[in-house]
Design an enzyme around this catalytic site. Structure first.
Site, PDB file in Angstrom:
ATOM      1  N   GLU A 253     -22.592  19.584   1.778  1.00 19.08           N
ATOM      2  CA  GLU A 253     -21.211  19.650   1.307  1.00 19.08           C
ATOM      3  C   GLU A 253     -21.114  19.245  -0.156  1.00 19.08           C
ATOM      4  O   GLU A 253     -21.787  18.310  -0.593  1.00 19.08           O
ATOM      5  CB  GLU A 253     -20.405  18.662   2.171  1.00 19.08           C
ATOM      6  CG  GLU A 253     -18.924  18.891   2.203  1.00 19.08           C
ATOM      7  CD  GLU A 253     -18.252  17.880   3.137  1.00 19.08           C
ATOM      8  OE1 GLU A 253     -17.835  18.290   4.233  1.00 19.08           O
ATOM      9  OE2 GLU A 253     -18.154  16.706   2.769  1.00 19.08           O
TER      10      GLU A 253
ATOM     11  N   TYR B 104     -13.490  22.789  -2.542  1.00 22.80           N
ATOM     12  CA  TYR B 104     -14.372  22.315  -1.472  1.00 22.80           C
ATOM     13  C   TYR B 104     -15.370  23.404  -1.120  1.00 22.80           C
ATOM     14  O   TYR B 104     -15.016  24.578  -1.015  1.00 22.80           O
ATOM     15  CB  TYR B 104     -13.555  21.957  -0.219  1.00 22.80           C
ATOM     16  CG  TYR B 104     -14.441  21.664   0.968  1.00 22.80           C
ATOM     17  CD1 TYR B 104     -14.856  20.368   1.231  1.00 22.80           C
ATOM     18  CD2 TYR B 104     -14.894  22.686   1.803  1.00 22.80           C
ATOM     19  CE1 TYR B 104     -15.699  20.089   2.306  1.00 22.80           C
ATOM     20  CE2 TYR B 104     -15.745  22.427   2.871  1.00 22.80           C
ATOM     21  CZ  TYR B 104     -16.142  21.123   3.114  1.00 22.80           C
ATOM     22  OH  TYR B 104     -16.994  20.866   4.163  1.00 22.80           O
TER      23      TYR B 104
END
Ligand code: GDP
Ligand code: MN
Length: 376
Positions: A189, A101
């Site tokens: 993101e 992530y």
């Protein structure tokens, strides 16, 4: 303002992130064609604003072009988080060895950008934050600085990356930071950022939220917004300089001032009515803006009556009243109109309105009660 994956990918790619090629398609036929061109396994992904598409059935892998067509057919019938899927992204599928992530948000508390990385990618980062907060590594970046390479390298080590992956990660983290700053994002993101079967890092998802206050200096993002399926009435209102939000009730509201608009909705509700919208024509509204506001309100078929609530302040009540009178001449349909007028030059405004056969109330409460009566 959220941006679809396809647009986010193009911003990220421009900033050097290793984003696989992709084609946007609106039909199964086009997906089959794209899959044939790629001539490898592909992934088909719903292009909607919401995340969690995987769980909603909006992301499918396909080994052949006919499988790809089948998958596209299914995805194009979905509605995800209230948005109908009208397009999909087709991209060569990546063989995933690890899912990481990487994300950036604005951290209001420290007044910095907050870069976050975790070796637990591919799942909701909020869930990781709750279940295993130590699994998220954080780096603060001052808004006028860029990400120092040594900090990116430290993060890469914490993620357990090695060899070429370290320098790849440094490029990706600094590219994402630059992208974030350049497009005035409030969130950027990559989840998941993956290690593929050749040991290379690849960004296979892209999420981007733009700060709407910065759209004036982000022409590209502005045009993305215009293409998005925004409510046509809300778009029209925005172009006319009017704040408009559609609601479910039957009483159209036209008000000068956002606080007054909220108070007007409250008073209508207190009298048992339901507002059909929130509409603020703003200060200094002239005939053109009021005409546009009338048109927007009356285009909503649920509207059975209109309450106009004018408060004269710096903008004189009689100027707004004159605008209302002029605009009313060209109305597309006839509904009861109740006017409340108070403040600067209220007597003049009242006289003007009454000359035109519009009874004007000074009390907001009485005006609301009258308009609720008119629809019941
Ligand atoms: P989201 O659910 O909206 O966040 O959409 P993602 O793009 O993150 O896709 C959801 C999941 O699908 C990912 O976490 C992956 O596990 C899987 N996925 C997406 N793209 C690929 C791909 O190219 N190859 C493989 N093997 N899996 C993929
Ligand atoms: Mn994702």
């Amino acid at each position: 303002m959220k941006v679809r994956e396809f647009e986010a990918r193009s911003v990220f790619r421009r900033h050097g992130l290793p984003v696989p090629d992709g084609v946007l398609a609106t039909s199964a036929v086009a997906v089959v064609e794209a899959a044939e061109t790629f001539a490898c396994d592909v992934v088909i992904k719903a292009q909607v604003l919401a995340g969690g598409r995987g769980k909603a059935g909006g992301v499918k892998l396909a080994k052949t072009s006919s499988e790809a067509g089948q998958a596209a057919e299914e995805i194009l019938q979905l509605t995800i988080a209230g948005e109908r899927v009208s397009s999909v992204l087709v991209a060569p599928a990546v063989e995933i060895v690890r899912e990481l992530y990487l994300g950036i948000v604005v951290d209001r508390a420290s007044q910095q950008l907050l870069l976050m990385a975790s070796s637990r990618g591919g799942v909701d980062i909020e869930d990781v934050a709750t279940a295993d907060p130590d699994a998220i590594h954080r780096v603060g970046i001052a808004p006028d600085e860029r990400l120092p390479a040594w900090q990116a390298r430290t993060l890469a080590f914490k993620l357990g990356l090695e060899g070429d992956q370290i320098s790849q990660f440094v490029e990706i983290a600094s590219g994402l930071t630059n992208a974030f700053v350049d497009v005035d994002a409030s969130l950027a993101e990559v989840n998941p950022l993956v290690v593929d079967d050749e040991g290379n890092l690849r960004a296979i998802d892209a999420k981007l939220t733009i700060d709407e206050n910065a759209l004036y200096r982000q022409p590209e993002m502005r045009s993305v917004r215009q293409e998005a399926e925004e409510d046509p009435a809300e778009r029209r209102a925005r172009e006319a300089g009017v704040s408009y939000i559609k609601l479910e009730g039957s009483i159209g509201c036209m008000v000068n001032g956002a606080g007054l608009a909220m108070a007007t909705m409250d008073v209508i509700k207190n009298h048992g009515g339901e507002p059909a919208n929130f509409l603020d024509v703003g200060g200094g509204a002239g005939v053109d803006r009021i005409t546009e506001a009338f048109d927007i309100i009356l285009a909503d078929e649920n509207v059975k009556a209109v309450l106009i609530n004018i408060f004269g302040g710096i903008t004189r009540a009689d100027d707004v009243a004159a605008g209302v009178i002029e605009a009313r001449r060209g109305l597309s349909r006839d509904v009861p109109i109740v006017v409340r007028v108070a403040g600067t030059r209220e007597a003049e405004a009242k006289a003007l309105l009454e000359q035109e056969g519009l009874r004007a109330e000074v009390s907001m409460d009485r005006a609301a009660s009258r308009v609720v009566e008119a629809v019941s």
